[in-house]
Design a protein around this motif. Structure first.
Motif, PDB file in Angstrom:
ATOM      1  N   TRP A   1    -158.344  -6.449   7.346  1.00  0.00           N
ATOM      2  CA  TRP A   1    -159.739  -6.663   7.706  1.00  0.00           C
ATOM      3  C   TRP A   1    -160.433  -5.312   7.743  1.00  0.00           C
ATOM      4  CZ3 TRP A   1    -162.461 -10.830   7.327  1.00  0.00           C
ATOM      5  CH2 TRP A   1    -161.871 -12.094   7.515  1.00  0.00           C
ATOM      6  N   TYR A   2    -161.566  -5.243   7.027  1.00  0.00           N
ATOM      7  CA  TYR A   2    -162.412  -4.068   7.046  1.00  0.00           C
ATOM      8  C   TYR A   2    -163.775  -4.465   7.608  1.00  0.00           C
ATOM      9  CZ  TYR A   2    -159.453  -1.071   4.090  1.00  0.00           C
ATOM     10  OH  TYR A   2    -158.446  -0.287   3.599  1.00  0.00           O
ATOM     11  N   LYS A   3    -164.411  -3.506   8.257  1.00  0.00           N
ATOM     12  CA  LYS A   3    -165.772  -3.702   8.760  1.00  0.00           C
ATOM     13  C   LYS A   3    -166.698  -2.742   8.020  1.00  0.00           C
ATOM     14  CE  LYS A   3    -168.588  -3.471  12.972  1.00  0.00           C
ATOM     15  NZ  LYS A   3    -168.590  -3.180  14.435  1.00  0.00           N
TER      16      LYS A   3
ATOM     17  N   LYS B   1    -164.620   0.634   7.208  1.00  0.00           N
ATOM     18  CA  LYS B   1    -163.561   1.141   8.074  1.00  0.00           C
ATOM     19  C   LYS B   1    -162.525   0.068   8.301  1.00  0.00           C
ATOM     20  CE  LYS B   1    -162.859   3.139  12.670  1.00  0.00           C
ATOM     21  NZ  LYS B   1    -161.901   4.159  12.248  1.00  0.00           N
ATOM     22  N   ILE B   2    -161.267   0.437   8.178  1.00  0.00           N
ATOM     23  CA  ILE B   2    -160.213  -0.542   8.375  1.00  0.00           C
ATOM     24  C   ILE B   2    -160.110  -0.903   9.853  1.00  0.00           C
ATOM     25  CG2 ILE B   2    -158.387   1.179   8.642  1.00  0.00           C
ATOM     26  CD1 ILE B   2    -156.604  -0.871   7.046  1.00  0.00           C
ATOM     27  N   MET B   3    -159.867  -2.174  10.092  1.00  0.00           N
ATOM     28  CA  MET B   3    -159.689  -2.655  11.466  1.00  0.00           C
ATOM     29  C   MET B   3    -158.227  -2.989  11.719  1.00  0.00           C
ATOM     30  SD  MET B   3    -162.926  -5.234  11.589  1.00  0.00           S
ATOM     31  CE  MET B   3    -162.737  -5.664  13.312  1.00  0.00           C
ATOM     32  N   PHE B   4    -157.699  -3.864  10.880  1.00  0.00           N
ATOM     33  CA  PHE B   4    -156.329  -4.353  11.058  1.00  0.00           C
ATOM     34  C   PHE B   4    -155.655  -4.501   9.704  1.00  0.00           C
ATOM     35  CE2 PHE B   4    -156.986  -5.423  15.421  1.00  0.00           C
ATOM     36  CZ  PHE B   4    -158.247  -5.991  15.517  1.00  0.00           C
ATOM     37  N   SER B   5    -154.312  -4.463   9.746  1.00  0.00           N
ATOM     38  CA  SER B   5    -153.550  -4.812   8.563  1.00  0.00           C
ATOM     39  C   SER B   5    -152.255  -5.486   8.983  1.00  0.00           C
ATOM     40  CB  SER B   5    -153.244  -3.576   7.720  1.00  0.00           C
ATOM     41  OG  SER B   5    -152.473  -3.950   6.595  1.00  0.00           O
ATOM     42  N   TYR B   6    -151.879  -6.485   8.211  1.00  0.00           N
ATOM     43  CA  TYR B   6    -150.625  -7.198   8.416  1.00  0.00           C
ATOM     44  C   TYR B   6    -149.787  -7.077   7.160  1.00  0.00           C
ATOM     45  CZ  TYR B   6    -151.721  -9.627  12.780  1.00  0.00           C
ATOM     46  OH  TYR B   6    -151.991  -9.928  14.089  1.00  0.00           O
ATOM     47  N   ASN B   7    -148.495  -6.793   7.356  1.00  0.00           N
ATOM     48  CA  ASN B   7    -147.537  -6.790   6.266  1.00  0.00           C
ATOM     49  C   ASN B   7    -146.475  -7.819   6.593  1.00  0.00           C
ATOM     50  OD1 ASN B   7    -144.668  -5.380   5.302  1.00  0.00           O
ATOM     51  ND2 ASN B   7    -146.268  -5.374   3.762  1.00  0.00           N
TER      52      ASN B   7
ATOM     53  N   LYS C   1    -146.765 -10.738   7.795  1.00  0.00           N
ATOM     54  CA  LYS C   1    -147.146 -11.339   9.087  1.00  0.00           C
ATOM     55  C   LYS C   1    -146.956 -10.396  10.271  1.00  0.00           C
ATOM     56  CE  LYS C   1    -144.652 -15.078   9.142  1.00  0.00           C
ATOM     57  NZ  LYS C   1    -144.216 -16.361   9.764  1.00  0.00           N
ATOM     58  N   GLU C   2    -146.583  -9.156  10.025  1.00  0.00           N
ATOM     59  CA  GLU C   2    -146.405  -8.208  11.120  1.00  0.00           C
ATOM     60  C   GLU C   2    -147.587  -7.262  11.173  1.00  0.00           C
ATOM     61  OE1 GLU C   2    -142.875  -5.889  10.810  1.00  0.00           O
ATOM     62  OE2 GLU C   2    -143.429  -4.548  12.429  1.00  0.00           O
ATOM     63  N   LEU C   3    -148.149  -7.075  12.350  1.00  0.00           N
ATOM     64  CA  LEU C   3    -149.272  -6.168  12.530  1.00  0.00           C
ATOM     65  C   LEU C   3    -148.799  -4.733  12.334  1.00  0.00           C
ATOM     66  CD1 LEU C   3    -152.267  -5.832  13.370  1.00  0.00           C
ATOM     67  CD2 LEU C   3    -151.450  -5.616  15.735  1.00  0.00           C
ATOM     68  N   ILE C   4    -149.374  -4.040  11.352  1.00  0.00           N
ATOM     69  CA  ILE C   4    -148.942  -2.678  11.063  1.00  0.00           C
ATOM     70  C   ILE C   4    -150.047  -1.663  11.238  1.00  0.00           C
ATOM     71  CG2 ILE C   4    -147.056  -3.286   9.519  1.00  0.00           C
ATOM     72  CD1 ILE C   4    -148.991  -2.882   7.174  1.00  0.00           C
ATOM     73  N   ILE C   5    -151.279  -2.093  11.197  1.00  0.00           N
ATOM     74  CA  ILE C   5    -152.397  -1.206  11.472  1.00  0.00           C
ATOM     75  C   ILE C   5    -153.290  -1.883  12.501  1.00  0.00           C
ATOM     76  CG2 ILE C   5    -154.474  -0.096  10.590  1.00  0.00           C
ATOM     77  CD1 ILE C   5    -153.124   0.092   7.884  1.00  0.00           C
ATOM     78  N   ASN C   6    -153.578  -1.159  13.556  1.00  0.00           N
ATOM     79  CA  ASN C   6    -154.474  -1.664  14.589  1.00  0.00           C
ATOM     80  C   ASN C   6    -155.329  -0.485  15.012  1.00  0.00           C
ATOM     81  OD1 ASN C   6    -155.779  -2.880  16.677  1.00  0.00           O
ATOM     82  ND2 ASN C   6    -153.951  -3.524  17.771  1.00  0.00           N
ATOM     83  N   GLU C   7    -156.454  -0.328  14.336  1.00  0.00           N
ATOM     84  CA  GLU C   7    -157.306   0.809  14.613  1.00  0.00           C
ATOM     85  C   GLU C   7    -158.006   0.621  15.952  1.00  0.00           C
ATOM     86  OE1 GLU C   7    -157.837   3.727  12.122  1.00  0.00           O
ATOM     87  OE2 GLU C   7    -155.847   2.829  12.231  1.00  0.00           O
ATOM     88  N   THR C   8    -158.782   1.603  16.329  1.00  0.00           N
ATOM     89  CA  THR C   8    -159.475   1.547  17.618  1.00  0.00           C
ATOM     90  C   THR C   8    -160.557   0.479  17.555  1.00  0.00           C
ATOM     91  OG1 THR C   8    -159.107   3.912  17.839  1.00  0.00           O
ATOM     92  CG2 THR C   8    -160.690   2.895  19.348  1.00  0.00           C
ATOM     93  N   VAL C   9    -160.171  -0.708  17.888  1.00  0.00           N
ATOM     94  CA  VAL C   9    -161.060  -1.860  17.836  1.00  0.00           C
ATOM     95  C   VAL C   9    -161.051  -2.513  19.217  1.00  0.00           C
ATOM     96  CG1 VAL C   9    -161.428  -4.100  16.745  1.00  0.00           C
ATOM     97  CG2 VAL C   9    -160.526  -2.205  15.396  1.00  0.00           C
ATOM     98  N   PRO C  10    -162.204  -2.949  19.723  1.00  0.00           N
ATOM     99  CA  PRO C  10    -162.223  -3.603  21.042  1.00  0.00           C
ATOM    100  C   PRO C  10    -161.263  -4.786  21.104  1.00  0.00           C
ATOM    101  CG  PRO C  10    -164.453  -3.147  20.300  1.00  0.00           C
ATOM    102  CD  PRO C  10    -163.555  -2.822  19.149  1.00  0.00           C
TER     103      PRO C  10
END
Lengths: 114, 114
Positions: free
Chosen positions: B34-36, B44-50, B52-61
Protein backbone atom coordinates in the motif's frame (compact mmCIF):
# COMPACT_ATOMS: atom_id res chain seq x y z
CA UNK A 1 20.08 3.07 2.08
CA UNK A 2 18.34 3.69 -1.19
CA UNK A 3 17.25 7.09 -2.38
CA UNK A 4 16.13 8.79 -5.55
CA UNK A 5 16.41 12.45 -6.48
CA UNK A 6 14.48 13.92 -9.35
CA UNK A 7 16.30 17.11 -10.10
CA UNK A 8 13.40 19.08 -11.60
CA UNK A 9 9.93 19.35 -10.11
CA UNK A 10 8.57 20.95 -13.31
CA UNK A 11 9.74 20.76 -16.92
CA UNK A 12 8.13 22.63 -19.81
CA UNK A 13 8.87 21.84 -23.45
CA UNK A 14 7.31 22.77 -26.74
CA UNK A 15 5.58 20.10 -28.76
CA UNK A 16 8.05 18.44 -31.10
CA UNK A 17 11.14 19.30 -29.04
CA UNK A 18 13.22 16.85 -26.97
CA UNK A 19 12.34 15.88 -23.43
CA UNK A 20 14.89 15.34 -20.64
CA UNK A 21 13.77 14.36 -17.14
CA UNK A 22 16.65 13.90 -14.72
CA UNK A 23 17.01 11.28 -12.02
CA UNK A 24 19.91 10.45 -9.70
CA UNK A 25 19.90 7.47 -7.39
CA UNK A 26 21.74 6.09 -4.42
CA UNK A 27 21.88 2.38 -3.69
CA UNK A 28 24.18 0.11 -1.75
CA UNK A 29 23.51 -2.78 -4.07
CA UNK A 30 22.99 -3.23 -7.78
CA UNK A 31 19.77 -1.36 -8.30
CA UNK A 32 16.76 -1.93 -10.46
CA UNK A 33 15.52 1.39 -11.78
CA UNK A 34 12.17 2.31 -13.23
CA UNK A 35 10.31 5.22 -14.72
CA UNK A 36 6.55 5.44 -14.22
CA UNK A 37 4.10 7.94 -15.68
CA UNK A 38 0.91 9.17 -14.08
CA UNK A 39 -1.61 11.06 -16.14
CA UNK A 40 -4.07 13.32 -14.29
CA UNK A 41 -6.41 11.37 -12.03
CA UNK A 42 -5.00 8.09 -13.28
CA UNK A 43 -2.89 5.28 -11.89
CA UNK A 44 0.80 4.62 -12.46
CA UNK A 45 1.98 3.08 -15.71
CA UNK A 46 5.42 1.58 -16.25
CA UNK A 47 7.40 3.37 -18.97
CA UNK A 48 10.62 1.38 -18.79
CA UNK A 49 12.98 -0.42 -16.42
CA UNK A 50 16.67 -1.17 -15.99
CA UNK A 51 17.69 -4.45 -14.41
CA UNK A 52 21.46 -4.80 -15.09
CA UNK A 53 21.15 -5.76 -18.74
CA UNK A 54 21.67 -3.15 -21.47
CA UNK A 55 22.41 0.30 -20.07
CA UNK A 56 20.25 2.01 -22.70
CA UNK A 57 16.68 1.03 -22.06
CA UNK A 58 13.85 1.62 -24.48
CA UNK A 59 10.32 1.98 -23.22
CA UNK A 60 6.87 2.69 -24.44
CA UNK A 61 5.73 5.77 -26.37
CA UNK A 62 9.23 6.57 -27.64
CA UNK A 63 10.83 7.08 -24.23
CA UNK A 64 14.25 5.78 -23.33
CA UNK A 65 16.65 6.05 -20.43
CA UNK A 66 20.35 5.45 -19.95
CA UNK A 67 21.82 3.91 -16.82
CA UNK A 68 25.14 5.57 -15.96
CA UNK A 69 26.74 3.94 -12.96
CA UNK A 70 29.63 6.39 -12.77
CA UNK A 71 27.19 9.28 -12.54
CA UNK A 72 24.53 7.36 -10.57
CA UNK A 73 22.00 8.67 -13.04
CA UNK A 74 19.03 7.29 -14.94
CA UNK A 75 17.71 10.19 -17.01
CA UNK A 76 14.58 9.81 -19.13
CA UNK A 77 14.54 11.18 -22.67
CA UNK A 78 12.30 11.41 -25.69
CA UNK A 79 13.34 12.91 -29.02
CA UNK A 80 10.07 14.70 -29.73
CA UNK A 81 7.42 15.64 -27.20
CA UNK A 82 3.75 15.11 -27.88
CA UNK A 83 0.86 16.84 -26.16
CA UNK A 84 -0.21 13.50 -24.70
CA UNK A 85 3.10 13.25 -22.83
CA UNK A 86 1.96 15.91 -20.36
CA UNK A 87 1.88 14.06 -17.04
CA UNK A 88 3.74 13.39 -13.79
CA UNK A 89 6.83 11.19 -14.10
CA UNK A 90 8.36 9.19 -11.27
CA UNK A 91 11.81 7.65 -11.04
CA UNK A 92 11.89 4.58 -8.79
CA UNK A 93 14.70 2.47 -7.33
CA UNK A 94 14.73 -0.95 -5.72
CA UNK A 95 17.84 -2.84 -4.77
CA UNK A 96 16.48 -6.14 -3.53
CA UNK A 97 18.80 -5.98 -0.59
CA UNK A 98 16.09 -7.41 1.58
CA UNK A 99 14.25 -4.19 2.31
CA UNK A 100 11.46 -5.07 -0.11
CA UNK A 101 11.09 -1.38 -0.85
CA UNK A 102 10.53 0.54 -4.02
CA UNK A 103 11.57 4.13 -3.35
CA UNK A 104 9.92 6.86 -5.39
CA UNK A 105 11.35 10.19 -6.39
CA UNK A 106 9.27 13.28 -5.74
CA UNK A 107 8.07 13.41 -9.34
CA UNK A 108 8.55 15.73 -12.31
CA UNK A 109 5.55 17.44 -13.83
CA UNK A 110 6.01 17.61 -17.61
CA UNK A 111 4.14 20.34 -19.41
CA UNK A 112 3.99 20.30 -23.20
CA UNK A 113 3.30 23.61 -24.91
CA UNK A 114 1.53 23.80 -28.25
CA UNK B 1 -8.27 -8.75 -17.06
CA UNK B 2 -7.12 -6.16 -14.58
CA UNK B 3 -3.82 -7.17 -12.99
CA UNK B 4 -4.17 -5.20 -9.74
CA UNK B 5 -7.66 -4.09 -8.89
CA UNK B 6 -8.73 -2.01 -5.94
CA UNK B 7 -12.13 -0.89 -4.75
CA UNK B 8 -13.66 1.55 -4.30
CA UNK B 9 -12.11 4.00 -6.77
CA UNK B 10 -13.71 7.01 -5.11
CA UNK B 11 -14.70 7.31 -1.48
CA UNK B 12 -16.10 10.37 0.27
CA UNK B 13 -16.74 9.99 3.97
CA UNK B 14 -17.07 11.99 7.15
CA UNK B 15 -14.50 12.43 9.85
CA UNK B 16 -14.62 9.74 12.48
CA UNK B 17 -15.93 7.04 10.16
CA UNK B 18 -14.24 3.69 9.54
CA UNK B 19 -13.62 2.60 5.95
CA UNK B 20 -11.89 -0.17 4.05
CA UNK B 21 -10.20 -0.37 0.68
CA UNK B 22 -9.83 -3.76 -0.94
CA UNK B 23 -7.11 -4.93 -3.29
CA UNK B 24 -6.66 -8.05 -5.36
CA UNK B 25 -3.95 -9.08 -7.79
CA UNK B 26 -4.13 -11.88 -10.36
CA UNK B 27 -0.46 -11.83 -11.34
CA UNK B 28 0.60 -14.62 -9.01
CA UNK B 29 2.94 -12.27 -7.14
CA UNK B 30 4.12 -12.96 -3.61
CA UNK B 31 4.45 -9.37 -2.41
CA UNK B 32 1.82 -6.65 -2.10
CA UNK B 33 2.00 -3.01 -1.02
CA UNK B 34 0.00 0.00 0.00
CA UNK B 35 1.28 3.41 -1.02
CA UNK B 36 -0.16 6.80 -0.12
CA UNK B 37 0.01 9.72 -2.55
CA UNK B 38 -0.49 13.14 -1.01
CA UNK B 39 -1.71 16.33 -2.60
CA UNK B 40 1.81 17.12 -3.81
CA UNK B 41 1.93 13.81 -5.68
CA UNK B 42 4.54 12.37 -3.33
CA UNK B 43 4.27 8.57 -3.09
CA UNK B 44 5.19 6.97 0.19
CA UNK B 45 5.08 3.33 1.11
CA UNK B 46 2.85 2.42 4.03
CA UNK B 47 2.86 -1.36 4.26
CA UNK B 48 4.12 -4.41 2.46
CA UNK B 49 3.29 -8.08 2.78
CA UNK B 50 5.38 -10.95 1.46
CA UNK B 51 3.58 -14.30 1.41
CA UNK B 52 0.99 -12.90 3.85
CA UNK B 53 3.69 -11.78 6.29
CA UNK B 54 4.00 -8.10 7.17
CA UNK B 55 7.50 -7.04 6.16
CA UNK B 56 7.25 -3.28 5.88
CA UNK B 57 5.36 -1.15 8.37
CA UNK B 58 6.33 2.46 7.96
CA UNK B 59 5.49 5.19 10.42
CA UNK B 60 1.76 5.05 9.94
CA UNK B 61 -0.89 5.80 12.61
CA UNK B 62 -2.36 2.78 14.33
CA UNK B 63 -5.70 3.73 12.82
CA UNK B 64 -4.44 2.13 9.62
CA UNK B 65 -4.52 -1.66 9.66
CA UNK B 66 -3.64 -3.83 6.70
CA UNK B 67 -4.88 -7.39 6.37
CA UNK B 68 -3.71 -10.02 3.92
CA UNK B 69 -6.00 -13.07 3.95
CA UNK B 70 -3.96 -14.67 1.18
CA UNK B 71 -1.16 -13.79 -1.24
CA UNK B 72 -3.56 -12.36 -3.78
CA UNK B 73 -5.35 -9.94 -1.45
CA UNK B 74 -4.28 -7.01 0.69
CA UNK B 75 -6.94 -4.86 2.28
CA UNK B 76 -6.54 -1.58 4.12
CA UNK B 77 -8.83 -0.64 6.98
CA UNK B 78 -8.83 2.87 8.37
CA UNK B 79 -10.45 3.72 11.71
CA UNK B 80 -11.57 7.12 12.93
CA UNK B 81 -10.84 8.90 9.68
CA UNK B 82 -9.27 12.36 9.87
CA UNK B 83 -9.12 15.20 7.36
CA UNK B 84 -5.42 14.53 6.83
CA UNK B 85 -6.17 11.03 5.60
CA UNK B 86 -7.53 12.50 2.38
CA UNK B 87 -5.23 11.18 -0.32
CA UNK B 88 -4.95 8.67 -3.11
CA UNK B 89 -4.12 5.17 -1.92
CA UNK B 90 -2.43 2.82 -4.34
CA UNK B 91 -2.22 -0.91 -4.03
CA UNK B 92 0.64 -2.64 -5.82
CA UNK B 93 2.23 -6.04 -6.23
CA UNK B 94 5.53 -7.55 -7.34
CA UNK B 95 7.40 -10.83 -7.40
CA UNK B 96 10.28 -10.20 -5.08
CA UNK B 97 13.80 -11.31 -5.97
CA UNK B 98 12.92 -12.13 -9.54
CA UNK B 99 14.70 -10.71 -12.55
CA UNK B 100 13.00 -7.54 -13.70
CA UNK B 101 10.85 -7.31 -10.62
CA UNK B 102 8.43 -4.68 -11.84
CA UNK B 103 5.95 -3.35 -9.34
CA UNK B 104 2.43 -3.15 -10.75
CA UNK B 105 -0.07 -0.63 -9.47
CA UNK B 106 -3.80 -0.52 -9.18
CA UNK B 107 -5.75 2.45 -10.47
CA UNK B 108 -5.84 4.09 -7.06
CA UNK B 109 -8.54 4.86 -4.51
CA UNK B 110 -9.34 8.54 -4.08
CA UNK B 111 -10.29 9.07 -0.44
CA UNK B 112 -11.84 12.37 0.61
CA UNK B 113 -12.60 12.96 4.27
CA UNK B 114 -15.01 15.82 4.97
Amino acid sequence: AQSVTQLDSHVSVSEGTPVLLRCNYSSSYSPSLFWYVQHPNKGLQLLLKYTSAATLVKGINGFEAEFKKSETSFHLTKPSAHMSDAAEYFCVVSDQSGTYKYIFGTGTRLKVLA
Amino acid sequence: DTAVSQTPKYLVTQMGNDKSIKCEQNLGHDTMYWYKQDSKKFLKIMFSYNNKELIINETVPNRFSPKSPDKAHLNLHINSLELGDSAVYFCASSQWRSTGNTIYFGEGSWLTVV
